[in-house]
Design a protein around this motif. Structure first.
Motif, short mmCIF file in Angstrom:
data_model
loop_
_atom_site.label_atom_id
_atom_site.label_comp_id
_atom_site.label_asym_id
_atom_site.label_seq_id
_atom_site.Cartn_x
_atom_site.Cartn_y
_atom_site.Cartn_z
N SER A 1 0.83 -1.21 0.00
CA SER A 1 0.00 0.00 0.00
C SER A 1 0.86 1.26 0.00
O SER A 1 0.53 2.24 -0.68
CB SER A 1 -0.94 0.00 1.21
OG SER A 1 -0.22 -0.16 2.41
N LEU B 1 -2.51 -1.81 -6.62
CA LEU B 1 -3.86 -1.52 -6.13
C LEU B 1 -4.89 -2.52 -6.62
O LEU B 1 -5.98 -2.61 -6.05
CB LEU B 1 -4.26 -0.10 -6.54
CG LEU B 1 -3.48 1.02 -5.86
CD1 LEU B 1 -3.85 2.37 -6.47
CD2 LEU B 1 -3.73 1.03 -4.35
N SER B 2 -4.57 -3.28 -7.65
CA SER B 2 -5.51 -4.29 -8.13
C SER B 2 -5.34 -5.63 -7.42
O SER B 2 -6.10 -6.56 -7.67
CB SER B 2 -5.33 -4.50 -9.64
OG SER B 2 -4.14 -5.19 -9.91
N SER C 1 -6.60 -7.16 -1.05
CA SER C 1 -7.52 -6.21 -0.43
C SER C 1 -6.70 -5.14 0.27
O SER C 1 -5.49 -5.28 0.44
CB SER C 1 -8.42 -6.92 0.59
OG SER C 1 -7.63 -7.40 1.68
N ARG D 1 -2.84 -5.47 1.52
CA ARG D 1 -1.80 -4.58 0.95
C ARG D 1 -1.08 -3.81 2.04
O ARG D 1 0.08 -3.45 1.88
CB ARG D 1 -2.43 -3.61 -0.05
CG ARG D 1 -2.92 -4.28 -1.33
CD ARG D 1 -3.21 -3.26 -2.42
NE ARG D 1 -4.29 -2.34 -2.07
CZ ARG D 1 -5.57 -2.53 -2.35
NH1 ARG D 1 -5.96 -3.65 -2.96
NH2 ARG D 1 -6.48 -1.63 -2.03
N ARG E 1 -10.64 -10.31 -13.98
CA ARG E 1 -10.83 -11.26 -12.88
C ARG E 1 -12.32 -11.51 -12.69
O ARG E 1 -13.15 -10.82 -13.27
CB ARG E 1 -10.20 -10.71 -11.60
CG ARG E 1 -10.54 -9.25 -11.33
CD ARG E 1 -9.74 -8.68 -10.20
NE ARG E 1 -9.80 -7.22 -10.15
CZ ARG E 1 -9.26 -6.49 -9.21
NH1 ARG E 1 -8.62 -7.06 -8.21
NH2 ARG E 1 -9.33 -5.18 -9.25
N ARG F 1 -14.20 -11.07 -10.05
CA ARG F 1 -14.92 -10.04 -9.29
C ARG F 1 -14.01 -8.82 -9.16
O ARG F 1 -12.83 -8.88 -9.45
CB ARG F 1 -15.34 -10.56 -7.91
CG ARG F 1 -14.22 -11.09 -7.05
CD ARG F 1 -14.75 -11.62 -5.71
NE ARG F 1 -13.67 -12.06 -4.85
CZ ARG F 1 -13.19 -13.29 -4.82
NH1 ARG F 1 -13.72 -14.22 -5.61
NH2 ARG F 1 -12.21 -13.63 -4.00
N ALA F 2 -14.58 -7.74 -8.70
CA ALA F 2 -13.89 -6.45 -8.79
C ALA F 2 -12.73 -6.29 -7.82
O ALA F 2 -11.88 -5.42 -8.01
CB ALA F 2 -14.88 -5.31 -8.58
N SER F 3 -12.67 -7.10 -6.77
CA SER F 3 -11.56 -6.98 -5.82
C SER F 3 -11.30 -8.33 -5.17
O SER F 3 -12.12 -9.25 -5.23
CB SER F 3 -11.88 -5.94 -4.73
OG SER F 3 -12.95 -6.38 -3.92
N PHE F 4 -10.12 -8.43 -4.55
CA PHE F 4 -9.73 -9.63 -3.82
C PHE F 4 -9.87 -10.88 -4.69
O PHE F 4 -10.45 -11.89 -4.28
CB PHE F 4 -10.55 -9.76 -2.52
CG PHE F 4 -9.90 -10.67 -1.51
CD1 PHE F 4 -8.55 -10.60 -1.27
CD2 PHE F 4 -10.65 -11.58 -0.79
CE1 PHE F 4 -7.94 -11.44 -0.34
CE2 PHE F 4 -10.06 -12.43 0.15
CZ PHE F 4 -8.70 -12.35 0.37
#
Length: 328
Positions: free
Chosen positions: A76, A96-97, A100, A104, A232, A234-237
């Motif tokens: 991060s 950042l991608s 979570s 990070r 991916r 889903r949008a995160s994790f």
């Protein structure tokens, strides 16, 4: 979890010395994957060497305009660093991608490079896995998993490397600096990770006892722009089904510099050398981008349920190159 010993290293020299003396030792940074693997039984180090108190958390300019990144810099912090955001935007976007926000905040640069695959057969100790136990087989080859390799895989292993950071570093021509029992050495990121071949248990060319101390970025090519794109579920994790890091310089409508690396397609970040050769000197057009990327992906060998990765990666790369060209 099996019992283990713990040591908080007071110097790089102590960390390397203790690691070289114990083949079952592991370095502990953020621990965001290592601890999980220990809980699953997929990793069982006899000694954890804590390196978080070592002076390896720096981000500093190099005399030639590049950037030095210490091995314990948190993901991060690196993503938010002004020098990274302005000079290496592909790196910031890749960081950042990944994972979570909480992860990070803990994960480190060195640990990210040393991530092991997220293939469920590797993580499940009730199943055979050549990567975890050489010679036991690769049941993933006959599975219905969608996230397996389409490039560079072997009969022994079809796993993919999970790092987003490593893909961006490959496109940015970074070098990994290591210190080991025989002293210090540097390795290009493009040569740091290995294809599986007949020894899929070896993810990298790192030598026994060696510690990653920093990663060094070359200066950005004059007039270049860079970006990172990731597809991916889903949008995160979520890990990449396919991703791409691209660096491009265009002058008078023609490409004077191009670097391209794929993630989610192979056992290591995949530097697209064939595509780069075709792009150099070519017009900055969609047709040229498509021709170059198609030539790179001609080597793909999809498995039963992941042929979709080839057009997915193609569209990501062509779109990324077109976006960079339009911005110049």
């Amino acid at each position: 979890m099996k019992p283990f010993s713990y040591l908080r290293a007071r110097s790089v020299e102590e960390a390397v010395r203790e690691s070289a003396a114990r083949p079952d030792a592991a370095f502990l940074g953020g621990g965001t994957q290592l601890v999980d693997l220990m809980k699953l039984g997929a990793a069982a180090p006899g000694l954890l060497i804590d390196i978080t108190r070592l002076p390896l958390d720096h981000v500093a300019d190099t005399p030639d305009g590049g950037l030095r990144i210490g091995a314990t810099v948190r993901n991060s912090d690196l993503a938010a660093h002004p020098a990274v955001r302005t000079r290496y935007p592909a790196l910031s976007r890749a960081l950042l991608s990944g994972a979570s926000g909480q992860l990070r905040n803990a994960a480190t640069t060195g640990g990210n490079l040393l991530q092991r695959t997220r293939c469920p057969y590797f993580q499940d100790t009730s199943k055979p896995c050549n990567k975890r136990e050489p010679g036991t087989g690769c049941p993933a080859r006959d599975s219905r998993l969608r996230d397996l390799a389409v490039l560079g895989h072997s009969a022994q292993c079809v796993a993919t490397h999970p790092s987003d950071l490593a893909v961006a570093l490959c496109a940015l021509d970074a070098t990994v600096h290591l210190t080991g029992p025989d002293g210090a050495r540097t390795v290009p990121v493009t040569g740091f990770h290995r294809l599986p071949g007949d020894t899929p248990d070896r993810d990298t060319g790192i030598r026994p006892g060696e510690l990653i101390t920093e990663v060094v970025l070359a200066p950005p090519p004059d007039g270049s722009a860079s970006l990172y794109r990731k597809a991916r579920d889903r949008a995160s994790f979520a890990f990449a089904l396919a991703s791409v890091a691209a660096v491009l310089t265009v002058r008078d409508g023609r490409i004077t510099y191009a670097a391209l690396a794929f993630g989610g397609l192979a056992h290591r970040p995949w530097r697209a050398r064939t595509a780069e050769e075709l792009l150099h000197g070519a017009p900055a057009t969609d047709e040229a981008f498509e021709r170059a990327v198609d030539a790179e992906l001609a080597a793909a060998r999809p498995l039963r349920d992941n042929a979709f990765k080839v057009p997915l990666a193609r569209n990501l790369a062509v779109g990324a190159l077109a976006e960079l060209a339009a911005a110049r």
